[in-house]
Design a protein around this motif. Sequence first.
Motif, PDB file in Angstrom:
ATOM      1  N   GLN A   1     -18.237 -13.805 -11.727  1.00 39.50           N
ATOM      2  CA  GLN A   1     -17.742 -13.702 -13.103  1.00 39.50           C
ATOM      3  C   GLN A   1     -17.718 -12.255 -13.575  1.00 39.50           C
ATOM      4  N   LEU A   2     -18.725 -11.475 -13.191  1.00 41.76           N
ATOM      5  CA  LEU A   2     -18.744 -10.070 -13.589  1.00 41.76           C
ATOM      6  C   LEU A   2     -17.626  -9.295 -12.899  1.00 41.76           C
ATOM      7  N   ALA A   3     -17.381  -9.589 -11.631  1.00 36.62           N
ATOM      8  CA  ALA A   3     -16.291  -8.921 -10.904  1.00 36.62           C
ATOM      9  C   ALA A   3     -14.950  -9.216 -11.554  1.00 36.62           C
ATOM     10  N   ASP A   4     -14.732 -10.462 -11.965  1.00 34.87           N
ATOM     11  CA  ASP A   4     -13.479 -10.819 -12.635  1.00 34.87           C
ATOM     12  C   ASP A   4     -13.341 -10.096 -13.967  1.00 34.87           C
ATOM     13  N   LYS A   5     -14.439  -9.995 -14.689  1.00 31.12           N
ATOM     14  CA  LYS A   5     -14.406  -9.438 -16.046  1.00 31.12           C
ATOM     15  C   LYS A   5     -14.297  -7.919 -16.052  1.00 31.12           C
ATOM     16  N   ARG A   6     -15.014  -7.242 -15.133  1.00 25.88           N
ATOM     17  CA  ARG A   6     -15.121  -5.789 -15.204  1.00 25.88           C
ATOM     18  C   ARG A   6     -14.459  -5.060 -14.036  1.00 25.88           C
TER      19      ARG A   6
ATOM     20  N   PRO B   1     -14.941  -0.165  -6.866  1.00 22.99           N
ATOM     21  CA  PRO B   1     -14.095  -0.396  -5.687  1.00 22.99           C
ATOM     22  C   PRO B   1     -13.378   0.881  -5.241  1.00 22.99           C
ATOM     23  N   PRO B   2     -13.182   1.056  -3.936  1.00 27.38           N
ATOM     24  CA  PRO B   2     -12.495   2.252  -3.416  1.00 27.38           C
ATOM     25  C   PRO B   2     -11.070   2.408  -3.940  1.00 27.38           C
ATOM     26  N   THR B   3     -10.463   1.328  -4.415  1.00 24.97           N
ATOM     27  CA  THR B   3      -9.096   1.404  -4.928  1.00 24.97           C
ATOM     28  C   THR B   3      -9.011   2.115  -6.270  1.00 24.97           C
ATOM     29  N   VAL B   4     -10.165   2.348  -6.912  1.00 21.32           N
ATOM     30  CA  VAL B   4     -10.204   3.035  -8.210  1.00 21.32           C
ATOM     31  C   VAL B   4     -10.503   4.516  -7.974  1.00 21.32           C
TER      32      VAL B   4
ATOM     33  N   GLU C   1     -10.961   9.705 -11.222  1.00 23.82           N
ATOM     34  CA  GLU C   1     -10.500   9.915 -12.589  1.00 23.82           C
ATOM     35  C   GLU C   1     -10.464   8.597 -13.354  1.00 23.82           C
ATOM     36  N   ALA C   2      -9.928   7.558 -12.715  1.00 20.85           N
ATOM     37  CA  ALA C   2      -9.871   6.252 -13.368  1.00 20.85           C
ATOM     38  C   ALA C   2     -11.265   5.674 -13.564  1.00 20.85           C
ATOM     39  N   ALA C   3     -12.167   5.919 -12.594  1.00 20.48           N
ATOM     40  CA  ALA C   3     -13.532   5.421 -12.694  1.00 20.48           C
ATOM     41  C   ALA C   3     -14.259   6.068 -13.874  1.00 20.48           C
ATOM     42  N   LYS C   4     -14.051   7.375 -14.060  1.00 21.88           N
ATOM     43  CA  LYS C   4     -14.705   8.064 -15.174  1.00 21.88           C
ATOM     44  C   LYS C   4     -14.190   7.543 -16.508  1.00 21.88           C
ATOM     45  N   GLU C   5     -12.888   7.287 -16.575  1.00 20.41           N
ATOM     46  CA  GLU C   5     -12.310   6.766 -17.808  1.00 20.41           C
ATOM     47  C   GLU C   5     -12.777   5.342 -18.087  1.00 20.41           C
ATOM     48  N   LYS C   6     -12.909   4.557 -17.040  1.00 16.23           N
ATOM     49  CA  LYS C   6     -13.256   3.136 -17.211  1.00 16.23           C
ATOM     50  C   LYS C   6     -14.748   2.911 -17.373  1.00 16.23           C
ATOM     51  N   PHE C   7     -15.559   3.650 -16.592  1.00 16.26           N
ATOM     52  CA  PHE C   7     -16.994   3.371 -16.561  1.00 16.26           C
ATOM     53  C   PHE C   7     -17.857   4.492 -17.133  1.00 16.26           C
ATOM     54  N   GLY C   8     -17.276   5.659 -17.377  1.00 14.91           N
ATOM     55  CA  GLY C   8     -18.088   6.793 -17.803  1.00 14.91           C
ATOM     56  C   GLY C   8     -18.701   7.461 -16.584  1.00 14.91           C
ATOM     57  N   SER C   9     -19.987   7.721 -16.626  1.00 15.46           N
ATOM     58  CA  SER C   9     -20.643   8.400 -15.510  1.00 15.46           C
ATOM     59  C   SER C   9     -20.844   7.445 -14.339  1.00 15.46           C
ATOM     60  N   PHE C  10     -20.879   8.005 -13.133  1.00 23.64           N
ATOM     61  CA  PHE C  10     -21.162   7.216 -11.945  1.00 23.64           C
ATOM     62  C   PHE C  10     -21.775   8.132 -10.889  1.00 23.64           C
TER      63      PHE C  10
ATOM     64  N   ARG D   1     -19.583   4.404  -4.533  1.00 24.04           N
ATOM     65  CA  ARG D   1     -19.932   4.943  -5.856  1.00 24.04           C
ATOM     66  C   ARG D   1     -20.580   3.836  -6.688  1.00 24.04           C
ATOM     67  N   PHE D   2     -21.691   4.216  -7.329  1.00 27.57           N
ATOM     68  CA  PHE D   2     -22.428   3.248  -8.147  1.00 27.57           C
ATOM     69  C   PHE D   2     -22.320   3.624  -9.625  1.00 27.57           C
ATOM     70  N   THR D   3     -22.321   2.601 -10.455  1.00 33.17           N
ATOM     71  CA  THR D   3     -22.341   2.831 -11.896  1.00 33.17           C
ATOM     72  C   THR D   3     -23.150   1.748 -12.569  1.00 33.17           C
ATOM     73  N   LYS D   4     -23.598   2.032 -13.781  1.00 34.45           N
ATOM     74  CA  LYS D   4     -24.341   1.054 -14.570  1.00 34.45           C
ATOM     75  C   LYS D   4     -23.448   0.578 -15.695  1.00 34.45           C
ATOM     76  N   LEU D   5     -23.325  -0.724 -15.840  1.00 35.68           N
ATOM     77  CA  LEU D   5     -22.483  -1.279 -16.905  1.00 35.68           C
ATOM     78  C   LEU D   5     -23.271  -1.376 -18.205  1.00 35.68           C
ATOM     79  N   ASP D   6     -22.542  -1.212 -19.303  1.00 35.03           N
ATOM     80  CA  ASP D   6     -23.185  -1.334 -20.616  1.00 35.03           C
ATOM     81  C   ASP D   6     -23.579  -2.788 -20.873  1.00 35.03           C
TER      82      ASP D   6
END
Length: 256
Positions: free
Chosen positions: A206-211, A228-231, A234-243, A251-256
């Motif tokens: 469910q989280l993968a579908d949502k985010r 995901p490697p397809t992101v 630049e897109a990762a920074k815009e979508k997730f902020g820091s990673f 690449r790892f990131t923490k979701l809000d």
Amino acid sequence: MLSRVLIRSAAVRTALPRATPVFRPSIVGTRFYSFKQEDQPRIRIGSTAPNFEVNTTSGKIDFHSYIGDNWVVLFSHPADFTPVCTTELGAFSKLKPEFDKRGVKLIGLSTEGVDSHNQWIKDIEEVVTGGEKFGFPIIADSTKEVAYKYDMVTEDDFKNLESGVVFTVRSVFVIDPAKKIRLTMTYPASTGRNTAEVLRVVDALQLADKRGIATPVDWTEGQDVIIPPTVSNEAAKEKFGSFKQVKPYLRFTKLD
């Protein structure tokens, strides 16, 4: 497609050759199924979950209608009044509030009838749920139609689908609101399932579908996720902020 021959009267049944296997399922309208391995639906991730109409401990259902706009966990059991299954069904029933929070319906299956299932539920409520009411339907797959469509049997038991005693293996199917198979797990009859793992993979799906993320090994809710490697970066920074970039592809990131 299953080939179906309607047996319309006792006279017709009497006229059948003795070598013709006939069984009489405990559902309205006797049907004879010829189970052929080459005709068996292929169940893969992304397949549409085969539909069926069947009796359950909560009445007759059309499976796709039962799914509705929900997620569903469908899981099978070798037989009624078996020790491992008793512990599993009770544990899933106790976890039902957690599945409810996630919009997930539970439904079990065994190849015995509704009356047997109802008697078994009394044992489950007595020894596992602490007297709490059992929380979801159990399919009475006495025709073995669902076991066939979802390939819930061993290689040896497949040969006995039409006339022999069949103990379904411990299969788990996670199905999304679009009726697509999203995850499968199959256990031998001797090995009990991990209910927390089923809940964990629902959270991950469910989280993968949502985010639009992936989850690493042993991930649980609240831990870092994978971009995901397809992101692109630049897109990762815009979508997730820091990673955190460990490798260009990891690449790892923490979701809000």
